[in-house]
Motif scaffolding. Structure first.
Motif, PDB file in Angstrom:
ATOM      1  N   ASP A 123       2.836   1.899  -3.322  1.00 37.32           N
ATOM      2  CA  ASP A 123       1.977   2.498  -4.354  1.00 37.32           C
ATOM      3  C   ASP A 123       1.767   3.986  -4.139  1.00 37.32           C
ATOM      4  O   ASP A 123       1.346   4.697  -5.052  1.00 37.32           O
ATOM      5  N   ARG A 124       2.073   4.466  -2.925  1.00 41.46           N
ATOM      6  CA  ARG A 124       1.883   5.889  -2.601  1.00 41.46           C
ATOM      7  C   ARG A 124       3.211   6.663  -2.591  1.00 41.46           C
ATOM      8  O   ARG A 124       3.220   7.866  -2.342  1.00 41.46           O
ATOM      9  N   GLY A 125       4.317   5.966  -2.864  1.00 41.15           N
ATOM     10  CA  GLY A 125       5.633   6.601  -2.798  1.00 41.15           C
ATOM     11  C   GLY A 125       6.300   6.284  -1.481  1.00 41.15           C
ATOM     12  O   GLY A 125       5.648   6.288  -0.429  1.00 41.15           O
ATOM     13  N   SER A 126       7.604   6.037  -1.514  1.00 42.64           N
ATOM     14  CA  SER A 126       8.274   5.526  -0.322  1.00 42.64           C
ATOM     15  C   SER A 126       9.206   6.509   0.369  1.00 42.64           C
ATOM     16  O   SER A 126       9.612   6.272   1.511  1.00 42.64           O
ATOM     17  N   THR A 132       8.598   4.871   3.957  1.00 42.76           N
ATOM     18  CA  THR A 132       7.237   4.632   4.432  1.00 42.76           C
ATOM     19  C   THR A 132       6.876   3.154   4.476  1.00 42.76           C
ATOM     20  O   THR A 132       6.150   2.718   5.373  1.00 42.76           O
ATOM     21  N   HIS A 133       7.385   2.358   3.519  1.00 40.66           N
ATOM     22  CA  HIS A 133       6.963   0.962   3.506  1.00 40.66           C
ATOM     23  C   HIS A 133       7.529   0.185   4.690  1.00 40.66           C
ATOM     24  O   HIS A 133       6.863  -0.711   5.230  1.00 40.66           O
ATOM     25  N   SER A 140       6.892  12.136   6.000  1.00 44.57           N
ATOM     26  CA  SER A 140       5.566  11.625   5.658  1.00 44.57           C
ATOM     27  C   SER A 140       4.718  11.532   6.919  1.00 44.57           C
ATOM     28  O   SER A 140       5.233  11.368   8.030  1.00 44.57           O
ATOM     29  N   ARG A 148       0.835  -1.209   0.000  1.00 44.91           N
ATOM     30  CA  ARG A 148       0.000   0.000   0.000  1.00 44.91           C
ATOM     31  C   ARG A 148       0.866   1.253   0.000  1.00 44.91           C
ATOM     32  O   ARG A 148       0.598   2.209  -0.745  1.00 44.91           O
ATOM     33  N   GLU A 149       1.928   1.263   0.810  1.00 44.58           N
ATOM     34  CA  GLU A 149       2.779   2.448   0.857  1.00 44.58           C
ATOM     35  C   GLU A 149       3.662   2.571  -0.375  1.00 44.58           C
ATOM     36  O   GLU A 149       3.929   3.688  -0.836  1.00 44.58           O
TER      37      GLU A 149
END
Length: 447
Positions: free
Chosen positions: A94-97, A308-309, A103, A91-92
């Motif tokens: 796909d949102r940019g890491s 983020t991931h 963040s 999920r993260e």
């Protein structure tokens, strides 16, 4: 395919793994990016190179499946590719890491961590344990104005950085002046620790140790260290890389009720994803921040420290532990495994030579020779039999993905290994069953 145990006929071969190991050595110093994963840690020509893993199982490039213990050097406590963790990471991604500013995931992860480890007041994330422990040492030195670091001599590893590695046989390239600033104290001995602090009065910045390992802390020991640190004005640091989550969700400090000034977490925190944490008292941690008037400490500042991931993985791990009672499950699985291994060893007459030790959630084994002394040669024999039986076990550290059938299979393989172990003991020489050079300790001066 599942591998079946043999009696040393030489039928168990890993040609693709062997070729891959050769390629690794030609490209990567040591043939692995972590020394504890090196092929010198395994019997000759029997160091599997992993293709993939799921749950408590891994497959090597030769197609063999193994029940795996000590997954990712104790980091994968939920099992490989855990759905909840994978979903959070995906999920993260796909949102940019990684961004040019923090963040929102960073504040969410910090809040979640501090709720899980309520003995800490602030936290800073990094990618590996060494960065976190070295940051703790730097912070302690800055806070006390002292240069010496006191490490627990009975604990095997704290950091890849000079202040620790210089004390090991792998000290090449480290100035003696750096190593001289690190002193050591024995675990469980308050009198010896006080003598050390008295000898180096007003020189020791911190005491750093694992709060527990293969033995439980003696009654009153951790509280005694807390009192010594306060009386001598040094910082008490708990390295909770292993004890974090495996002892309790809040680590050993949460289980034993002794609060350190600083603590470091990693391994199980990300279930294999790269994330570690330095946590502790606000007045200490804030020295690495922007809201104080004193000298600033360059605490932790890494480009990838808050990807983020990985933080999402850590939050998913903490949620899973809390909602599914993972720590209790790890203990239950370990207790069943330990009982089975001990019974198997006793039934083959080697109970005094194949010895299971440690907390149930963090089991290790010792391989002892005819004189009941630790033996790399007998360890080689034992590891070879386990591998041939489809068990990859540099330790017996469990993951929650293990099932009853996995443990039953492991115990059966251990029993077969112990039968061969008995033969070697009776012969007074394990060499015929080693089929090659012995496995080697990580910390040795020469290759």
């Amino acid at each position: 395919m599942d591998t079946e145990a043999t009696e040393g006929t030489g039928e168990f071969l890993l040609p693709r793994s062997r070729a891959a190991n050769e390629r690794l050595h030609s490209l990567v110093p040591g043939g692995a990016h972590t020394y504890a994963k090196g092929d010198d840690q395994y019997p000759e020509n029997l160091a599997p190179v992993i293709s993939h893993g799921r749950g408590a199982h891994v497959w090597d490039v030769d197609g063999n499946r193994y029940v795996e213990y000590g997954s990712g050097l104790r980091s994968v406590s939920l099992g490989h590719a855990h759905p909840r963790v994978v979903e959070a990471v995906r999920r993260e991604l796909d949102r940019g890491s990684n961004f040019v500013r923090p963040s929102v995931v960073e504040v969410e992860a910090a809040e979640r961590f501090l709720a899980t480890v309520p003995t800490a007041e602030m936290v800073k994330f990094a990618k590996n344990g060494s960065d976190a422990t070295t940051a703790a040492v730097r912070l302690a030195r800055a806070a006390t104005g002292r240069g010496r670091v006191a490490i627990c001599a009975d604990h095997p590893f704290f950091s890849v950085d000079d202040w620790f590695i210089g004390t090991t046989p792998l000290s090449a390239g480290i100035p003696a002046a750096t190593t001289d600033l690190t002193v050591s104290f024995p675990y469980g001995d308050l009198a010896a620790t006080e003598a050390l602090l008295t000898r180096y009065q007003d020189e020791v910045a911190c005491l750093i140790l694992e709060p527990a390992t293969h033995t439980e802390p003696p009654p009153g020991y951790l509280a005694g260290l807390r009192e010594l640190a306060d009386r001598h004005g040094c910082v008490l640091v708990f390295d909770e890389m292993i004890t974090g989550f495996r002892w309790s969700e809040a680590g050993a400090q949460g289980l034993y009720g002794v609060v350190p000034d600083l603590s470091t977490f990693g391994k199980a925190l990300g279930n294999g994803c790269a994330v570690s944490a330095l946590a502790g008292r606000r007045d200490l941690m804030e020295r690495g921040g922007l809201r104080h008037a004193g000298d600033r400490v360059f605490l932790l500042s890494t480009t990838h420290g808050a990807e983020t991931h990985s933080l999402a993985a850590a939050m998913a791990v903490q949620t899973t532990y809390a909602e599914e009672g993972i720590t209790a499950r790890l203990h239950a699985l370990g207790e069943r495994l330990a009982a089975g291994v001990r019974d198997a060893a006793a039934s083959m007459g080697v109970a005094d030579h194949v010895v299971v030790r440690g907390r149930a959630s963090n089991l290790v084994f010792a391989t002892l020779d005819e004189n009941r002394q630790p033996s790399q040669r007998y360890r080689t024999l034992f590891l070879r039999r386990l591998l041939e039986g489809g068990v990859l076990a540099p330790s017996f550290v469990v993951s929650s993905a293990l099932g009853d059938a996995d443990i039953d299979h492991t115990v059966d393989v251990v029993a077969q290994a112990c039968a061969v172990y008995r033969k070697a003991l009776d012969a007074g020489d394990p060499t015929p069953w080693m089929a090659g050079r012995p496995v080697k300790p990580v910390f040795r001066r020469f290759a």
